[in-house]
Design an enzyme around this catalytic site. Structure first.
Site, PDB file in Angstrom:
ATOM      1  N   GLU A   1      31.213  28.077  49.820  1.00 24.75           N
ATOM      2  CA  GLU A   1      32.268  27.091  49.984  1.00 24.75           C
ATOM      3  C   GLU A   1      31.743  25.803  50.618  1.00 24.75           C
ATOM      4  OE1 GLU A   1      36.572  28.572  50.362  1.00 24.75           O
ATOM      5  OE2 GLU A   1      36.070  27.886  52.381  1.00 24.75           O
TER       6      GLU A   1
ATOM      7  N   HIS B   1      18.514  50.971  45.017  1.00 21.02           N
ATOM      8  CA  HIS B   1      18.845  51.801  43.866  1.00 21.02           C
ATOM      9  C   HIS B   1      19.844  51.110  42.951  1.00 21.02           C
ATOM     10  CE1 HIS B   1      16.848  55.304  45.762  1.00 21.02           C
ATOM     11  NE2 HIS B   1      17.243  54.712  46.864  1.00 21.02           N
TER      12      HIS B   1
ATOM     13  N   LYS C   1      44.847  26.691  44.023  1.00 19.96           N
ATOM     14  CA  LYS C   1      46.004  26.873  44.906  1.00 19.96           C
ATOM     15  C   LYS C   1      47.185  26.032  44.430  1.00 19.96           C
ATOM     16  CE  LYS C   1      43.463  27.631  49.253  1.00 19.96           C
ATOM     17  NZ  LYS C   1      43.239  27.074  50.609  1.00 19.96           N
TER      18      LYS C   1
END
Length: 475
Positions: free
Chosen positions: A301, A330, A444
């Site tokens: 951000e 793994h 938003k």
């Protein structure tokens, strides 16, 4: 834990260290590694960035020094409420949640919520950090709401996710305890001077803590955003701030070879410029697992920006990736060792885990198992980290390590501050604003428009007029 910032012997013993050996050409080869001369060549640019940071003085830099009164208030409030509540719920998202989770994972027992013997009468912590309806419904059904306090965290009070959580939780609490007792079950952590949450807090008479206006969400873990839940869960918040202050003192110089935040920032910046835009954080301690989540937001951000300070389109930004050692040996390490040369890996290493678990010596006739006997899990995870580091270096893959003597409040304060300052420096080197997030806002605004928030009619229209999907491409 007693505050020990002024104990020089203890302080020096608890100093975190930065190991950048495997960023250099002599270790990983000249094609991908750097030389001291190449790094030193950036000294003038770093000096300029250092002066800019000092002049601007981002809000996070004041936090270790200017919160004496608020820390006392938080501690007294948490102590007063101990025994009254069993559960502490953080209603927040992103920067209002990730730091809380990281501190809890690092500084309390891994099964803290399930072990009364490890809590000492402190609250369990729950941080839903999302608006998934199944998860939030289950949380409210699971908790005894009569014994639960909610901390609603939003600087503006307009965060749709947080305020939706609050409205649902408030209704549920009121149904259980009655309207006249709702205020006892909610804390508001918000801006002191503006926003919807401060208005609600005053109307409801909630206990309120304030977020400094010059501290953004992803930099706010050492404000009441993170300190309140930490105090309710028995974490020494004074030591956190003392650790941050100690790292600040270590990073006063603009000299790259004296400043760990700057040196690591420069190496990350140089790696990006040399075609390695992926920044992996890989703790080799479960306690630090959620620090990688917190770092992901901080890095993404802050540094992912479309334009520089002059308005030039640059579309810059390293992509942060989280991993966990030894789990992701793994899972991801195959890619890191043999895939593209586009990553730089930062290990988080712990010297003293605080416990030692011996591996029993059995099955002596089975060579593939018996060799483990007599060693410890500590040896195993430490060796696996060193082996991964060596394997990456042998293949020319850049990697560094931040080494914590142990995981405690003081070292966590150091680590948080170092990564925040490193981020500020890299923002200066990219010539971007590391403290805004315009790309987050557009999504938003579309949501506000669709849900009918006043002032966002144009965004609703854009949403409604979005291109229709081709059904033939949905198979």
């Amino acid at each position: 834990m007693a505050k020990r910032f002024n104990d020089n012997e203890w302080t020096n013993k608890m100093r975190i260290k930065l190991d950048v050996n495997n960023m250099f050409a002599e270790r990983v080869g000249p094609e991908h590694g750097f030389t001291r001369e190449e790094i030193t060549a950036l000294s003038d640019k770093v000096e300029e960035a250092h002066n800019n940071i000092k002049q601007a003085k981002p809000g996070f830099m004041d936090l270790p020094y200017e919160q004496t009164e608020i820390v006392r208030e938080i501690k007294e409030f948490a102590a007063k409420k101990q025994g009254e509540f069993d559960n502490f719920v953080v209603l927040g998202i992103g920067g209002s949640a990730l730091g809380n989770i990281a501190l809890q994972t690092a500084l309390n027992d891994p099964y803290y919520n399930y072990r009364n013997d490890k809590r000492g009468g402190c609250c369990r912590l729950f941080v839903p950090d999302n608006v998934d309806p199944v998860r939030f419904k289950s949380l409210l059904e699971t908790l005894d709401l009569k014994k639960t306090v909610f901390n609603v965290i939003s600087k503006s009070g307009g965060t749709a996710e947080t305020m939706s959580q609050y409205l649902i939780a408030r209704k549920a609490v009121a149904e259980v305890v009655g309207e006249d007792k709702v205020e006892k079950h909610f804390i508001a952590t918000t801006s002191a001077n503006s926003g919807y949450l401060i208005e609600i807090s005053k109307r409801e008479d909630f206990k309120t803590f304030y977020i400094p206006d010059n501290v953004g969400g992803r930099f706010s873990v050492l404000t009441p955003v993170g300190l309140v839940s930490a105090a309710f869960c028995g974490i020494d918040i004074e030591e956190l701030l003392a650790g941050a202050a100690y790292m600040d003192k270590l990073c006063q110089s603009s000299d790259l070879w004296q400043n760990p935040a700057y040196l690591n920032g420069v190496l990350q910046y140089m790696s990006y410029k040399e075609g390695k835009p992926l920044s992996v954080m890989m703790p080799y301690a479960h306690a630090l697992k959620d620090m990688a989540d917190w770092y992901r937001q901080l890095w993404a951000e802050s540094l992912g920006k479309e334009v520089d300070r002059e308005g030039n389109v640059i579309n810059v930004g390293p992509t942060p990736i989280k991993a966990l050692g030894a789990t992701d040996q793994h899972s991801q390490v195959q890619l890191y060792t043999e895939g593209p040369f586009d990553k730089v890996i930062t290990f988080l290493e712990v010297e003293d885990y605080g416990v030692e678990i011996e591996i029993p010596a059995v099955y002596q006739d089975i060579q593939g198992v018996s060799y483990l006997g007599g060693h410890t899990l500590n040896e195993l995870i430490r060796t696996e980290k060193n082996a991964t580091e060596l394997a990456l270096s042998k293949r020319g893959r850049l990697n560094s390590a931040i080494i914590l003597p142990e995981v405690n409040e003081f070292t966590m304060g150091q680590l948080i501050y170092m990564l925040e300052l490193q981020t500020a420096l890299v923002g200066e080197l990219f010539n971007i604003n590391a403290f805004n997030q315009p790309g987050v806002e557009l999504g938003k605004h579309y949501t506000y428009g669709v849900l009918g928030r006043e002032g966002y009619d144009d965004k609703k229209q854009e949403y409604d007029e979005r291109p229709k999907k081709d059904k033939d491409l949905i198979i």
